[in-house]
Design an enzyme around this catalytic site. Structure first.
Site, mmCIF file in Angstrom:
data_model
loop_
_atom_site.group_PDB
_atom_site.id
_atom_site.type_symbol
_atom_site.label_atom_id
_atom_site.label_comp_id
_atom_site.label_asym_id
_atom_site.label_seq_id
_atom_site.Cartn_x
_atom_site.Cartn_y
_atom_site.Cartn_z
ATOM 1 N N THR A 322 4.108 30.978 -73.248
ATOM 2 C CA THR A 322 5.043 32.060 -73.026
ATOM 3 C C THR A 322 5.510 33.060 -74.201
ATOM 4 O O THR A 322 5.579 34.069 -73.966
ATOM 5 C CB THR A 322 6.376 31.228 -72.480
ATOM 6 N N GLN A 352 5.017 33.035 -66.170
ATOM 7 C CA GLN A 352 5.786 33.654 -67.393
ATOM 8 C C GLN A 352 5.114 34.585 -67.839
ATOM 9 O O GLN A 352 3.937 34.589 -68.622
ATOM 10 C CB GLN A 352 5.908 32.358 -68.186
ATOM 11 N N GLN A 374 8.665 37.546 -64.072
ATOM 12 C CA GLN A 374 9.162 36.126 -64.555
ATOM 13 C C GLN A 374 9.204 36.272 -66.183
ATOM 14 O O GLN A 374 8.292 36.634 -66.803
ATOM 15 C CB GLN A 374 8.380 34.996 -64.131
ATOM 16 N N ASP A 375 10.373 35.982 -66.666
ATOM 17 C CA ASP A 375 10.567 36.024 -68.136
ATOM 18 C C ASP A 375 10.562 37.204 -68.702
ATOM 19 O O ASP A 375 9.882 37.432 -69.890
ATOM 20 C CB ASP A 375 9.763 35.123 -68.869
ATOM 21 N N ASP A 396 14.301 33.940 -63.574
ATOM 22 C CA ASP A 396 14.728 33.814 -65.089
ATOM 23 C C ASP A 396 14.353 35.112 -65.920
ATOM 24 O O ASP A 396 14.185 34.713 -67.170
ATOM 25 C CB ASP A 396 14.228 32.555 -65.560
ATOM 26 N N ARG A 464 20.786 30.061 -63.463
ATOM 27 C CA ARG A 464 20.848 28.544 -63.665
ATOM 28 C C ARG A 464 20.652 27.970 -64.776
ATOM 29 O O ARG A 464 20.173 28.653 -65.836
ATOM 30 C CB ARG A 464 19.419 28.224 -62.520
ATOM 31 N N TRP A 466 19.411 26.242 -67.726
ATOM 32 C CA TRP A 466 17.892 26.011 -68.195
ATOM 33 C C TRP A 466 18.328 24.708 -69.457
ATOM 34 O O TRP A 466 17.283 23.951 -69.232
ATOM 35 C CB TRP A 466 17.490 27.081 -69.093
#
Length: 561
Positions: A322, A352, A374-375, A396, A464, A466
């Site tokens: 990531t 990711q 994502q990310d 996220d 959320r 982590w």
């Protein structure tokens, strides 16, 4: 990162514009002069510092070795102990690299990233030690925010190291590194955060009263145009970018000194003083970029986020860790970007896939776009400010371990894969006294065109948790109808919910998605104005000590309340 180990850093970078307040120390009328009295004083100090620690036994064991009546010595001791644990972890990661580094490309990436991260941790602990040793206790007390900023980054690096071992074949090495050293890094740095956070208590326990003048930190003086009075004429022009000659110009068509952004960054002179300016002309730049720690005070600006675009498509689904998927990474302090887009085009199927990773302290992004799925935005460590930006993604897509404030921006939620749901924020605050979290203020949170037709059927949440003390605060935003009524969900409901100590809160939001009467029970829901004020720019980022020097507009407090 690409496995490059940063050279040990020994310089302490001081915050521009910090003005230490005058502090009077009122001593107890009964000074301690004998050894029994010193022991009593030491015991009182240790008791005061350890009473709120998560591990009182560890706290007593570490601090008792200081055996001092000087409160500063307790911070010196715990920072040194944390440094020793980081050095041990670095040596172990080096050993494991020799033993397992050739077992797979993923393993090598994870171990090399650990070494980079632990090297950064040493730098921040060294800076913490220098500050404490060269200051008196009054100044240390006044600069606890700075100390906590550095110590919080050390925990971020420790956690990021562990994050890198995320396949079944890498778990055994992760466990060796974790049990052999990284767990101690987390515990001891968490203890250091506890000690710094509790310094007022120890001063009270020793009958030392800090009598601060009303303003221990003041806003920088500004002129009639809103610039700091000490800002040079060249820098004033730079803020408007009118007629300012950059140090380097990048152009795809060859009309600049460089055709790649990487080459322009590499032209940064050794020991450069002042701001180094790079202008990137309109174009699509397909390259992966790292601004290393030595290139401080760098400004990169373009022709606008629809014209100057830095793009890449590295992603986890195709085997890249990531942290290494980032199209653009900056680990240098005082980095600025204006009028540029950073994107990762791997799509939802790439999982990711980071567009922008930001690690350096006092980093600022103005009129920029971060586009991904994502990310998208990895707010990795230290203090960051984002203004007038556009940030898009799915899962996220604003995440990390930094102290982050996003103001006056557009948060666009995209359409995920058919089996996925959207989450805007995933913060990684691991320790209760980390000064970290993600604050979104006066922004618009809405569906982008790809999601809009399905925004009421695809589930979207604000955040959320982590990590155990995850923190996400939403202030004065316009929140669209795409947000589910509960607003927040656990990280992993079955095995790792992280709901007990997380802090998810809202204040002054509007729009159909802001209705908070059905929020998840583990969230704080609506908070008071006084509570929300803690997360505005001045207390959250210590904004007055550095943001005015950037020339970027910001709101120090509320924008509507």
């Amino acid at each position: 990162m690409a496995g490059k180990v940063l050279a040990p850093a020994i310089s302490l970078v001081l915050v521009v514009g910090v003005v230490i307040g005058v502090v009077a120390v009122v001593q107890s009328p009964k000074p301690v002069t004998n050894s029994a009295g010193n022991l009593k004083t030491t015991n009182k100090a240790v008791t005061a510092l350890c009473q709120d620690s998560d591990d009182p036994k560890l706290c007593h064991n570490v601090l008792s070795s200081a055996n001092s009546s000087d409160p500063k010595d307790y911070i010196v001791t715990v920072v040194k102990t944390s440094m020793d644990s980081v050095i041990k972890a670095f040596n172990m990661s080096d050993k494991l690299t020799v033993e397992h580094g050739n077992s797979s490309e993923g393993m090598k990436m994870a171990l090399d990233d650990c070494k980079d991260l632990l090297q950064a941790a040493m730098h921040d602990l060294e800076a913490s030690g220098v500050l404490v040793k060269e200051s008196n206790i009054e100044d240390v007390h006044d600069r606890t925010a700075e100390l906590k900023n550095w110590l919080g980054a050390v925990v971020a690096y420790q956690q990021s190291c562990l994050d890198g071992f995320n396949t079944d074949g890498e778990k055994k090495v992760q466990e060796q590194l974790q049990s052999g050293s990284l767990d101690n890094v987390g515990k001891l740095t968490g203890l250091a955060l506890d000690v710094v956070s509790g310094i007022s208590k120890v001063l009270q326990s020793l009958d030392l009263n800090l009598a601060l003048k009303p303003a221990s930190r003041r806003l920088l003086d500004v002129d009639q145009d809103g610039y700091p009075t000490w800002l040079s004429a060249a820098d004033r022009k730079l803020m408007g970018q009118d007629g300012v000659m950059p140090h380097a110009t990048v152009a795809k068509d060859g009309s600049g000194q460089f055709q790649t952004i990487t080459d322009a960054i590499n032209s940064y002179p050794k020991n450069h003083q002042g701001r180094f300016i790079i202008y990137v002309k309109a174009g699509i730049y397909d390259e992966y970029i790292l601004v290393d720690k030595k290139k401080v005070n760098l400004l990169i600006y373009g022709d606008g986020p629809t014209k100057t675009i830095i793009t890449g498509r590295k992603n986890f689904a195709e085997g890249t860790k990531t942290m290494r998927t980032a199209t653009f990474s900056t680990v240098a302090d005082d980095f600025m970007a204006k009028s540029i887009a950073f994107e990762n085009t791997a799509g939802a199927a790439g999982h990711q896939a980071v567009a922008l990773r930001v690690q350096g302290d006092r980093s600022v992004f103005f009129d920029c776009a971060m586009r991904g799925y994502q990310d998208t935005l990895y707010a990795h460590a230290h203090r960051h400010f984002y203004r007038n930006c556009e940030i898009s993604g799915t899962i996220d897509f604003i995440f990390g371990y930094a102290t982050t404030l996003i103001q006056n921006s557009k948060i666009l939620v995209r359409k995920p894969e058919s089996n996925q749901q959207n989450i805007v924020v995933a913060d990684g605050t691991q320790q209760k006294n980390m000064p970290t979290g993600i604050v979104i203020q006066n922004c618009e949170i809405t569906a982008d065109p790809t999601l809009f037709p399905d925004r009421l059927t695809v589930k979207t949440y604000l955040a959320r948790p982590w990590k155990p003390f995850s923190r996400a605060v939403f202030i004065e935003n316009v929140i669209g109808d795409l947000i589910q009524p509960e607003g927040f969900i656990p990280w992993n409901p079955a095995t790792e919910p992280n709901t007990q100590d997380c802090y998810f809160a809202e204040f002054g939001n509007s729009g159909p998605g802001s209705v908070a009467n059905a929020r998840a029970p583990f969230s704080k829901g609506l908070i008071s104005k006084d509570e929300a004020a803690k997360f505005t720019a001045e207390p959250w980022l210590q904004a007055s000590t550095w943001l005015p020097a950037t020339g970027i507009p910001f709101d120090a407090g509320f924008t509507k309340a």
